[in-house]
Scaffold this motif. Sequence first.
Motif, mmCIF file in Angstrom:
data_model
loop_
_atom_site.group_PDB
_atom_site.id
_atom_site.type_symbol
_atom_site.label_atom_id
_atom_site.label_comp_id
_atom_site.label_asym_id
_atom_site.label_seq_id
_atom_site.Cartn_x
_atom_site.Cartn_y
_atom_site.Cartn_z
ATOM 1 N N GLU A 34 -17.963 -7.551 -31.457
ATOM 2 C CA GLU A 34 -18.520 -6.234 -31.141
ATOM 3 C C GLU A 34 -19.991 -6.319 -30.749
ATOM 4 O O GLU A 34 -20.455 -5.596 -29.872
ATOM 5 N N VAL A 35 -20.742 -7.219 -31.405
ATOM 6 C CA VAL A 35 -22.159 -7.383 -31.071
ATOM 7 C C VAL A 35 -22.308 -7.972 -29.664
ATOM 8 O O VAL A 35 -23.127 -7.506 -28.861
ATOM 9 N N ILE A 36 -21.518 -9.004 -29.361
ATOM 10 C CA ILE A 36 -21.560 -9.605 -28.025
ATOM 11 C C ILE A 36 -21.143 -8.581 -26.979
ATOM 12 O O ILE A 36 -21.758 -8.466 -25.904
ATOM 13 N N PHE A 37 -20.100 -7.837 -27.280
ATOM 14 C CA PHE A 37 -19.631 -6.773 -26.384
ATOM 15 C C PHE A 37 -20.763 -5.791 -26.090
ATOM 16 O O PHE A 37 -21.031 -5.432 -24.941
ATOM 17 N N LEU A 38 -21.416 -5.361 -27.145
ATOM 18 C CA LEU A 38 -22.461 -4.351 -27.026
ATOM 19 C C LEU A 38 -23.628 -4.825 -26.169
ATOM 20 O O LEU A 38 -24.046 -4.143 -25.225
ATOM 21 N N TRP A 39 -24.161 -6.007 -26.468
ATOM 22 C CA TRP A 39 -25.317 -6.518 -25.727
ATOM 23 C C TRP A 39 -24.972 -6.835 -24.278
ATOM 24 O O TRP A 39 -25.737 -6.502 -23.362
ATOM 25 N N CYS A 40 -23.836 -7.479 -24.054
ATOM 26 C CA CYS A 40 -23.449 -7.819 -22.678
ATOM 27 C C CYS A 40 -23.223 -6.557 -21.847
ATOM 28 O O CYS A 40 -23.680 -6.466 -20.707
ATOM 29 N N CYS A 41 -22.535 -5.594 -22.423
ATOM 30 C CA CYS A 41 -22.239 -4.351 -21.703
ATOM 31 C C CYS A 41 -23.516 -3.612 -21.331
ATOM 32 O O CYS A 41 -23.710 -3.219 -20.175
ATOM 33 N N ASN A 42 -24.409 -3.434 -22.300
ATOM 34 C CA ASN A 42 -25.629 -2.667 -22.053
ATOM 35 C C ASN A 42 -26.584 -3.376 -21.103
ATOM 36 O O ASN A 42 -27.182 -2.756 -20.213
ATOM 37 N N LEU A 43 -26.760 -4.691 -21.286
ATOM 38 C CA LEU A 43 -27.691 -5.435 -20.432
ATOM 39 C C LEU A 43 -27.158 -5.564 -19.011
ATOM 40 O O LEU A 43 -27.917 -5.411 -18.044
ATOM 41 N N LEU A 44 -25.867 -5.850 -18.872
ATOM 42 C CA LEU A 44 -25.293 -5.953 -17.528
ATOM 43 C C LEU A 44 -25.391 -4.615 -16.800
ATOM 44 O O LEU A 44 -25.748 -4.572 -15.616
#
Length: 321
Positions: free
Chosen positions: A213-223
């Motif tokens: 969930e953390v990886i999902f969150l950061w990748c989604c928002n930054l991308l």
Amino acid sequence: MATPENVSGEAQDRPEPLSPRDGSGPSSVDADTAVILLGAGVTAITHPLLYVKLLIQVGHEPLSPTVGSTMFGRKVMYLPGFFSYAQHIVRVDGKSGLFRGLSPRIVSSAISTVVRSRVKQAIPAQVTEPASNRDDLKTSLRKVMSETSHEMVVQCLSRIVTHPFHVVSVRCMAQFVGREVKYRGLFSSIVKIFQEEGLGGFFVGLVPHVLGEVIFLWCCNLLAHFINTYAVDDSFNQAPAVRSYTKFVMGIAVSVLTYPFMLVADLMAVNNCGLAAGLPPHSPLFKSWIHCWSHLSKQGQLFRGSSFFFRRVPVTALPVD
């Protein structure tokens, strides 16, 4: 972070975009109540999807594959899709059987809503005006990182508090494989897990779940941020509309990449708990979630259960009519 976890029924567990709240007045309580009721309804409606998905994840394939062919004429064997699988569950357990393990999920959804609301009130996010101009890249990037960090704290706390109910729900559903009745109601299941495994039994599979969930969150928002900043031209008339959908599209893409974390988390919740679904010969005994990941990777099964339809098994040799 709103994605498809999906049509599978786990959408309420995913991080979501933050929005400022008014504190703890009556309107806030009413809003929380409405969200809890709505979440319970969505959870109930989508539960059969999650149930079938969980059984596929643990590798339970009670129906024989059927022979078919691709659009190019290649022979393949198709595994049963969602509707065939659901019909099988109904034949075995009746229509109510499609809702096995639902009550822990509803409780989890309600608690998650309350925890998120309280954390957002206790640790309010900094509200700043959006900056889309390239000249404001540093400012807007700092804003995205600040909001994502806040969102990450909210999501991690919510996941830690609700994970025990996730474990109970997963085990209730996994009983279908061996036809056990070890985990019945919510409270009796909690007592059973505590007696057999202690407090640690409520948090098996927590680490990969949180990491995913953390990886999902950061990748989604930054991308989404970088695409909106560099790929969407401000002179384009529909730029605001495009930017509003970027995060959703990125969520779909990133969820595919982080799916293995969710698969491993669910398998660890069942592994070696006394159910046939988590014991040999149906499943190896995993020493850790990394061991589970390694095993699935070697078997080419890291995305098992990610699709409900057109699940096919390559056939090397089929008799020709």
